[in-house]
Design an enzyme around this catalytic site. Structure first.
Site, PDB file in Angstrom:
ATOM      1  N   CYS A 100      17.503  30.321  73.203  1.00  0.00           N
ATOM      2  CA  CYS A 100      18.813  29.723  72.914  1.00  0.00           C
ATOM      3  C   CYS A 100      19.856  30.839  72.910  1.00  0.00           C
ATOM      4  O   CYS A 100      20.182  31.394  71.858  1.00  0.00           O
ATOM      5  CB  CYS A 100      18.762  29.010  71.563  1.00  0.00           C
ATOM      6  SG  CYS A 100      20.233  28.046  71.173  1.00  0.00           S
ATOM      7  N   CYS A 124      26.727  22.977  79.844  1.00  0.00           N
ATOM      8  CA  CYS A 124      27.099  23.670  78.608  1.00  0.00           C
ATOM      9  C   CYS A 124      28.594  23.921  78.556  1.00  0.00           C
ATOM     10  O   CYS A 124      29.219  24.265  79.563  1.00  0.00           O
ATOM     11  CB  CYS A 124      26.352  25.002  78.518  1.00  0.00           C
ATOM     12  SG  CYS A 124      26.668  25.929  76.997  1.00  0.00           S
TER      13      CYS A 124
END
Length: 423
Positions: A159, A354
């Protein structure tokens, strides 16, 4: 009447509950088990850590909207999954039986894999809202007496977006406080290059992030193995492509935030055997169905996805918001099909989308499919991305608080980015 239980009530579990109830109606029972009574919007955590958001602004109590939809709610968490018996032991030692199970737990944060890492050690975290609140307490003290910052992710992390975001958000917050000149900043990452993000880069992400770091006086160390952390110092080994150490860094810091590696939560990891991978993540097929227990489905960060490519140090593949939505919708549709005796057909796309706040600007990327070569490899930056992320935060929180199914993240974001459709 079938009983579907969902473990987890975050960005995968809560939409799954609403969509299942909408799909199954009152003919079947839907329950949610969480280890917390609140929902919070995880992508906002970097803002909480510098005081740009509060817990109240990004969270709400889960019981009222779930009760309004006739969805049962348990906030004691799950201690054990008895998969062969279709039964759960909850944290309060009560039991709950199920016909179908959706595992949407998110990960376990593996701070213990590196000495001194994490909130119980010497680095901050933005993985939970509680961690972010604690990080803000430390941040307020740091602003009064600034010094070096070390920020990034450790080997095995998957992440990376929040680490990049937080580095740039801190950069902006320090400039607003007029103390940036007192804060040397170093970004530490196992990635083979800046902007890799566990996706082998997206478009020109390498150049974009290197340029932003140069312009904002942020140094970086790639292919970095964090060996240990102690008060005010991080020991980092930089490796070559064969993972052999070529340089050792002792990095001083007064403030540090490092994203840890993830593992499967205990109740999932303990399924063991071929049901999970060596890190304890749930193995699933193209229908989001577990390979061993066909009435268990998985969605979100808790499932096993192989790395995009081989790297010198472990670099995991991220599970971004749209990927999670796609997996969730797939699990819901296939459970509904199974209950109704239909063939399972839905499959997740696993495209990556994103929106990232970079403090003074923002960056958006689309990777479709996740693995290169791609049909779409698109990245752009601008203040409009910040506005878009803020708007989506409010949009998502409103829908989840009101119990409205299907956030339609893909359509919303693609419209914002000016992309008609992902193939």
């Amino acid at each position: 009447m079938a009983h579907v239980v969902i473990i987890g009530a975050s960005t995968a579990g809560l939409p799954a509950a609403y969509e299942l109830k909408a799909a199954l109606g009152g003919q079947h029972r839907v329950s949610v088990v969480s280890n917390t009574p609140i929902f919070h919007f995880v992508p906002s955590n970097p803002w909480v850590a510098v005081g740009w958001r509060t817990r109240q602004q990004i969270s709400f109590d889960l019981l009222p909207p779930l009760a309004a939809k006739a969805i049962e709610f348990y906030d004691s968490g799950v201690k054990t999954i008895h998969a062969q018996d279709n039964q759960l032991t909850l944290g309060d030692e009560s039991t709950l039986e199920y016909d179908y199970l959706i595992v949407a737990t998110g990960p376990k944060l593996a701070f213990d894999e590196i000495e001194g890492l994490g909130p119980k050690g010497f680095t901050e975290s933005i993985c939970t809202v509680g961690h972010a609140e604690d990080a803000y307490v430390s941040w307020q003290d740091f602003i009064k007496d600034p010094g070096p910052i070390v920020v990034g992710a450790v080997q095995g992390a998957s992440c990376f977006g929040p680490a990049y975001e937080f580095a740039m958000i801190m950069n902006r917050a320090l400039r607003k406080a007029k103390v940036r000149h007192q804060v040397p900043m170093t970004f530490v990452t196992p990635e083979p290059y800046i902007g890799h993000m566990g996706l082998a880069g997206v478009g020109d992400s390498k150049t974009l992030f290197e340029s932003e770091f140069r312009k904002n006086d942020i140094k970086w160390i790639t292919q970095a193995r964090v060996k240990s952390v102690e008060s005010g110092k991080m020991l980092v080994e930089q490796v070559d492509d064969q993972a052999e150490t070529i340089k050792t860094h002792q990095l001083p810091f007064k403030y540090s935030m490092m994203i840890p590696a993830f593992t499967g939560v205990d109740c999932v990891a303990n399924l063991g055997g071929d049901a999970v991978n060596p890190r304890g993540f749930l193995k699933v097929d193209e229908y989001q169905r577990n390979l061993v227990y066909p009435n268990i489905f998985g969605t979100g960060v808790c499932i096993a996805i192989p790395p995009v490519e081989a790297t010198a140090l472990p670099v995991g593949a991220p599970k971004t918001g749209y990927m999670i939505e796609s997996m969730t919708k797939t699990a819901v549709e296939n459970i509904a099909a199974s209950i109704e005796g239909r063939e399972l057909k839905a499959q997740a796309s696993l495209n990556a989308i994103c929106l990232a706040d970079l403090g003074h600007t923002g960056a958006a990327f689309v990777a479709a499919p996740q693995l290169p070569p791609r049909n779409v490899a698109w990245m752009k930056k601008g203040r409009w991305v910040q506005w878009g992320k803020t708007a989506f935060e409010k949009y998502f929180l409103f829908k989840m608080k009101k119990g409205i199914p299907e956030p339609a993240l893909e359509n919303w974001v693609l419209k914002l980015l000016g992309i008609n459709k992902l193939k």
